[in-house]
Design a protein around this motif. Structure first.
Motif, PDB file in Angstrom:
ATOM      1  N   THR A 168      10.023   1.688   2.601  1.00  0.00           N
ATOM      2  CA  THR A 168      10.455   1.705   4.001  1.00  0.00           C
ATOM      3  C   THR A 168      10.474   3.119   4.542  1.00  0.00           C
ATOM      4  N   ASP A 169      10.960   4.071   3.746  1.00  0.00           N
ATOM      5  CA  ASP A 169      10.969   5.465   4.183  1.00  0.00           C
ATOM      6  C   ASP A 169       9.555   5.970   4.468  1.00  0.00           C
ATOM      7  N   LEU A 170       8.581   5.498   3.715  1.00  0.00           N
ATOM      8  CA  LEU A 170       7.200   5.942   3.895  1.00  0.00           C
ATOM      9  C   LEU A 170       6.551   5.291   5.115  1.00  0.00           C
ATOM     10  N   VAL A 171       6.650   3.963   5.254  1.00  0.00           N
ATOM     11  CA  VAL A 171       5.841   3.254   6.264  1.00  0.00           C
ATOM     12  C   VAL A 171       6.646   2.607   7.382  1.00  0.00           C
ATOM     13  N   GLY A 172       7.948   2.637   7.293  1.00  0.00           N
ATOM     14  CA  GLY A 172       8.786   1.882   8.223  1.00  0.00           C
ATOM     15  C   GLY A 172       8.621   2.222   9.684  1.00  0.00           C
ATOM     16  N   LYS A 173       8.158   3.421   9.991  1.00  0.00           N
ATOM     17  CA  LYS A 173       7.992   3.823  11.398  1.00  0.00           C
ATOM     18  C   LYS A 173       6.530   4.011  11.786  1.00  0.00           C
ATOM     19  N   TRP A 174       5.627   3.597  10.923  1.00  0.00           N
ATOM     20  CA  TRP A 174       4.207   3.769  11.225  1.00  0.00           C
ATOM     21  C   TRP A 174       3.769   2.812  12.325  1.00  0.00           C
ATOM     22  N   ALA A 175       2.873   3.268  13.160  1.00  0.00           N
ATOM     23  CA  ALA A 175       2.281   2.453  14.222  1.00  0.00           C
ATOM     24  C   ALA A 175       1.106   1.649  13.656  1.00  0.00           C
ATOM     25  N   ASP A 176       0.609   0.735  14.484  1.00  0.00           N
ATOM     26  CA  ASP A 176      -0.476  -0.154  14.053  1.00  0.00           C
ATOM     27  C   ASP A 176      -1.713   0.575  13.564  1.00  0.00           C
ATOM     28  N   VAL A 206      -2.910  -1.102   4.907  1.00  0.00           N
ATOM     29  CA  VAL A 206      -1.514  -0.841   4.546  1.00  0.00           C
ATOM     30  C   VAL A 206      -0.675  -2.076   4.864  1.00  0.00           C
ATOM     31  N   ARG A 207      -0.906  -2.682   6.010  1.00  0.00           N
ATOM     32  CA  ARG A 207      -0.161  -3.884   6.407  1.00  0.00           C
ATOM     33  C   ARG A 207      -0.313  -4.979   5.349  1.00  0.00           C
ATOM     34  N   GLN A 208      -1.551  -5.225   4.923  1.00  0.00           N
ATOM     35  CA  GLN A 208      -1.783  -6.253   3.905  1.00  0.00           C
ATOM     36  C   GLN A 208      -1.104  -5.897   2.587  1.00  0.00           C
ATOM     37  N   HIS A 223      -0.959   3.672  -3.524  1.00  0.00           N
ATOM     38  CA  HIS A 223      -2.101   3.412  -2.640  1.00  0.00           C
ATOM     39  C   HIS A 223      -1.806   3.964  -1.252  1.00  0.00           C
ATOM     40  N   ILE A 224      -0.632   3.626  -0.757  1.00  0.00           N
ATOM     41  CA  ILE A 224      -0.249   4.007   0.608  1.00  0.00           C
ATOM     42  C   ILE A 224       0.057   5.506   0.680  1.00  0.00           C
ATOM     43  N   TYR A 225       0.796   6.010  -0.280  1.00  0.00           N
ATOM     44  CA  TYR A 225       1.176   7.428  -0.287  1.00  0.00           C
ATOM     45  C   TYR A 225      -0.064   8.323  -0.357  1.00  0.00           C
ATOM     46  N   GLN A 226      -0.996   7.982  -1.233  1.00  0.00           N
ATOM     47  CA  GLN A 226      -2.210   8.791  -1.373  1.00  0.00           C
ATOM     48  C   GLN A 226      -3.051   8.742  -0.101  1.00  0.00           C
ATOM     49  N   LEU A 227      -3.095   7.588   0.558  1.00  0.00           N
ATOM     50  CA  LEU A 227      -3.772   7.479   1.859  1.00  0.00           C
ATOM     51  C   LEU A 227      -3.110   8.416   2.867  1.00  0.00           C
ATOM     52  N   ALA A 228      -1.783   8.400   2.899  1.00  0.00           N
ATOM     53  CA  ALA A 228      -1.045   9.270   3.822  1.00  0.00           C
ATOM     54  C   ALA A 228      -1.331  10.743   3.524  1.00  0.00           C
ATOM     55  N   LEU A 229      -1.386  11.107   2.256  1.00  0.00           N
ATOM     56  CA  LEU A 229      -1.722  12.490   1.882  1.00  0.00           C
ATOM     57  C   LEU A 229      -3.120  12.870   2.374  1.00  0.00           C
ATOM     58  N   ARG A 230      -4.083  11.996   2.093  1.00  0.00           N
ATOM     59  CA  ARG A 230      -5.470  12.286   2.494  1.00  0.00           C
ATOM     60  C   ARG A 230      -5.616  12.446   4.001  1.00  0.00           C
ATOM     61  N   ASN A 231      -4.804  11.701   4.764  1.00  0.00           N
ATOM     62  CA  ASN A 231      -4.925  11.715   6.211  1.00  0.00           C
ATOM     63  C   ASN A 231      -3.939  12.649   6.901  1.00  0.00           C
ATOM     64  N   GLY A 232      -3.141  13.374   6.124  1.00  0.00           N
ATOM     65  CA  GLY A 232      -2.181  14.307   6.713  1.00  0.00           C
ATOM     66  C   GLY A 232      -1.063  13.628   7.480  1.00  0.00           C
ATOM     67  N   TRP A 233      -0.618  12.461   7.002  1.00  0.00           N
ATOM     68  CA  TRP A 233       0.420  11.689   7.681  1.00  0.00           C
ATOM     69  C   TRP A 233       1.827  11.985   7.159  1.00  0.00           C
ATOM     70  N   LEU A 234       1.950  12.852   6.183  1.00  0.00           N
ATOM     71  CA  LEU A 234       3.281  13.117   5.612  1.00  0.00           C
ATOM     72  C   LEU A 234       3.908  14.329   6.252  1.00  0.00           C
TER      73      LEU A 234
END
Length: 180
Positions: free
Chosen positions: A42-50, A64-66, A169-180
């Motif tokens: 939840t801390d990682l994705v809870g506020k992410w937009a679509d 990520v949703r799936q 899976h999700i965390y590494q995607l966020a790292l690659r995309n600079g979302w953290l």
């Protein structure tokens, strides 16, 4: 993309070692991982937009949703399987086609319901797991899809791995995309 790169995207923490025997200390670590996963996720994705939620974590992978909805479905099944193993003599569990589940309409919903399910499900699941005796940890169920018997202690290790596997899976995607 090279096959080894795809492997790292698919299995960021490596494969689960089926048939492993875990020490009581390892089992306690696995229970802690199960306990902390809902908040961590939840801390990682809870506020992410679509736009982020609808991004696949790898080429030809789930969004990520799936993944979030899958974790909830998978852990619901695991919880039921553990309860069956604790209350029946080596029950045969019902496998499911996770890929088909990921294509159902509920996987298009916001992730909030699945995060709430995970939070409450893990509270109940961990309440049980923390009370298990050595004998209960050795209780089993039979999985007809893999044609093997799973002791509860291995199931606990498997689902600690499963949660971290998909979290990464999700965390590494966020790292690659600079979302953290």
């Amino acid at each position: 993309m090279q096959p080894e790169d795809i492997y790292k995207l698919r299995y960021p923490i490596g494969d689960f070692a089926y048939g492993s025997v875990f020490t009581p200390e390892q089992t306690q670590e696995h229970i802690l991982a199960i306990e902390t996963l809902p908040k961590k996720l939840t801390d990682l994705v809870g506020k992410w937009a679509d736009d982020r939620l609808d991004t696949p974590y790898r080429p030809e992978g789930w969004t990520v949703r799936q993944v979030v909805h899958h974790i909830a479905d998978s852990h619901i099944n695991a919880y039921v399987r553990v309860k069956k193993a604790l209350t029946e003599e080596n029950p045969t569990i019902s496998p499911y086609e996770e890929g088909d589940w990921a294509n159902q309409a509920d996987y298009t919903l916001t992730i909030a319901p699945s995060l709430v399910i995970l939070s409450n499900l893990h509270l109940r699941w961990v309440t049980i797991l923390k009370t298990l005796t050595t004998d209960q940890l050795q209780r089993t169920y039979y999985h007809p899809g893999s044609q093997r018997i799973f002791p509860v202690s291995e199931v606990i290790g498997l689902y600690a791995w499963h949660g971290e596997h998909h979290y990464q899976h999700i965390y590494q995607l966020a790292l690659r995309n600079g979302w953290l």
